[in-house]
Design an enzyme around this catalytic site. Structure first.
Site, PDB file in Angstrom:
ATOM      1  N   ASP A  67       0.838  -1.199   0.000  1.00 57.23           N
ATOM      2  CA  ASP A  67       0.000   0.000   0.000  1.00 57.23           C
ATOM      3  C   ASP A  67       0.874   1.251   0.000  1.00 57.23           C
ATOM      4  OD1 ASP A  67       0.962  -0.161   2.605  1.00 57.23           O
ATOM      5  OD2 ASP A  67      -0.995  -0.428   3.541  1.00 57.23           O
ATOM      6  N   ASN A 134      -7.152  -1.684  14.290  1.00 54.95           N
ATOM      7  CA  ASN A 134      -8.580  -1.619  13.939  1.00 54.95           C
ATOM      8  C   ASN A 134      -8.982  -2.764  13.006  1.00 54.95           C
ATOM      9  OD1 ASN A 134      -7.378  -0.903  11.551  1.00 54.95           O
ATOM     10  ND2 ASN A 134      -8.459   1.047  11.317  1.00 54.95           N
ATOM     11  N   HIS A 136      -7.457  -3.551  10.168  1.00 58.88           N
ATOM     12  CA  HIS A 136      -7.193  -3.342   8.744  1.00 58.88           C
ATOM     13  C   HIS A 136      -6.028  -4.202   8.252  1.00 58.88           C
ATOM     14  CE1 HIS A 136      -4.249   0.361   9.244  1.00 58.88           C
ATOM     15  NE2 HIS A 136      -3.650  -0.778   9.505  1.00 58.88           N
ATOM     16  N   GLU A 141      -9.434  -0.729   5.205  1.00 60.53           N
ATOM     17  CA  GLU A 141      -9.891  -0.287   6.520  1.00 60.53           C
ATOM     18  C   GLU A 141     -11.236  -0.937   6.845  1.00 60.53           C
ATOM     19  OE1 GLU A 141      -7.917   1.400   8.288  1.00 60.53           O
ATOM     20  OE2 GLU A 141      -6.652   2.659   7.004  1.00 60.53           O
TER      21      GLU A 141
HETATM   22  P1  PGA Z   1       2.375  -1.751  12.445  1.00 63.45           P
HETATM   23  O1  PGA Z   1       1.149  -1.513  11.478  1.00 63.45           O
HETATM   24  O2  PGA Z   1       3.133  -2.881  11.858  1.00 63.45           O
HETATM   25  O3  PGA Z   1       3.129  -0.467  12.372  1.00 63.45           O
HETATM   26  O4  PGA Z   1       1.828  -2.070  13.782  1.00 63.45           O
HETATM   27  C1  PGA Z   1       0.409  -2.592  11.039  1.00 63.45           C
HETATM   28  C2  PGA Z   1      -0.751  -2.058  10.281  1.00 63.45           C
HETATM   29  O5  PGA Z   1      -1.312  -1.037  10.704  1.00 63.45           O
HETATM   30  O6  PGA Z   1      -1.108  -2.661   9.264  1.00 63.45           O
END
Ligand code: PGA
Length: 235
Positions: A67, A134, A136, A141
């Site tokens: 992404d 959350n 995602h 999302e």
């Molecule tokens: P993080 O993010 O590895 O920085 O915890 C994971 C995500 O939000 O997909």
């Protein structure tokens, strides 16, 4: 049923790298989707160390970014392509893998999303993804479903805060993500989850109902989902 692998925090990166090295040696991991963020950072450090030590090679792989933010300048420290280059690609010995960033600098967001989707549609051997608090996956999302295509999305406050935390010059409001539908077409999905702050969402993703409230719950539809959790996240 997900294949849940629980490792001690200190062994987590080495265990994932071991399995990746085995796949690379067997030449069944030529095209990888890779995420950015805090979770994969120790894995990338481990891969870089092994690649420079000669025990693992990504030279013949194609690395496809999961992404990207829209609206940040090239090289912005929060840009996902900049992070992946800094943590992995640019630290690998030559010849380096082919890195497929999302072409947000040269194309409109919608066209960049379509182009990147076409890149991924050529085949994904392993999609490595992180898990947001959350629920995602990439920028899929809450509200995303198993049918969600690769697309331009409006970011949640959590994802905007992540960009700011990585030093974004500006406040991005949109991003582009490979869609859950595209990720589910990978030969394998590896969900990377570490830290106690991910324990609750991991349990929801693996044991709760399949629901757009927790997009990661749809990953369970994949017949070859490997969950790489450390002991803190797996509690
Ligand atoms: P993080 O993010 O590895 O920085 O915890 C994971 C995500 O939000 O997909």
């Amino acid at each position: 049923m997900a294949d849940l692998r629980v490792l001690s925090t200190s062994e987590w990166a080495g265990a994932v790298a071991d399995e990746l090295a085995a796949r690379l040696a067997a030449r069944v991991a030529g095209r990888l989707v890779l995420p950015t963020g805090d979770t994969p950072a120790p894995l990338y450090a481990e891969i870089v160390a092994r690649a420079n030590g000669g025990s693992l090679s990504l030279a013949e792989t194609e690395l496809i970014l999961l992404d990207e933010y829209v609206g940040l300048e090239p090289g912005d420290p929060a840009r996902c392509d900049a992070q992946l280059r800094a943590e992995l690609v640019d630290r690998l010995p030559t010849p380096r893998p082919r890195f497929r960033a999302i072409p947000v600098d040269t194309l409109t967001p919608e066209v960049a999303a379509a182009a990147h989707d076409a890149t991924a549609a050529a085949g994904i051997d392993i999609a490595l993804v992180g898990l947001g608090r959350n629920g995602h996956v990439g920028f899929n999302e809450p509200g995303s479903t198993a049918d969600s295509p690769t697309r331009v999305v409006e970011l949640t406050d959590e994802s905007i805060a992540a960009a700011v935390g990585y030093g974004a010059h500006g406040r991005p409001t949109h991003g582009i993500t490979l869609g859950l539908s595209r990720l589910l077409q990978a030969s394998e999905i590896w969900l990377l989850v570490t830290g106690a702050h991910k324990a609750e969402v991991l349990r929801t993703a693996l044991e709760g109902p399949e629901t757009p409230v927790c997009p990661a719950s749809y990953l369970r539809r994949h017949p070859r989902l490997v969950v790489w959790a450390d002991e803190l996240a797996a509690l």
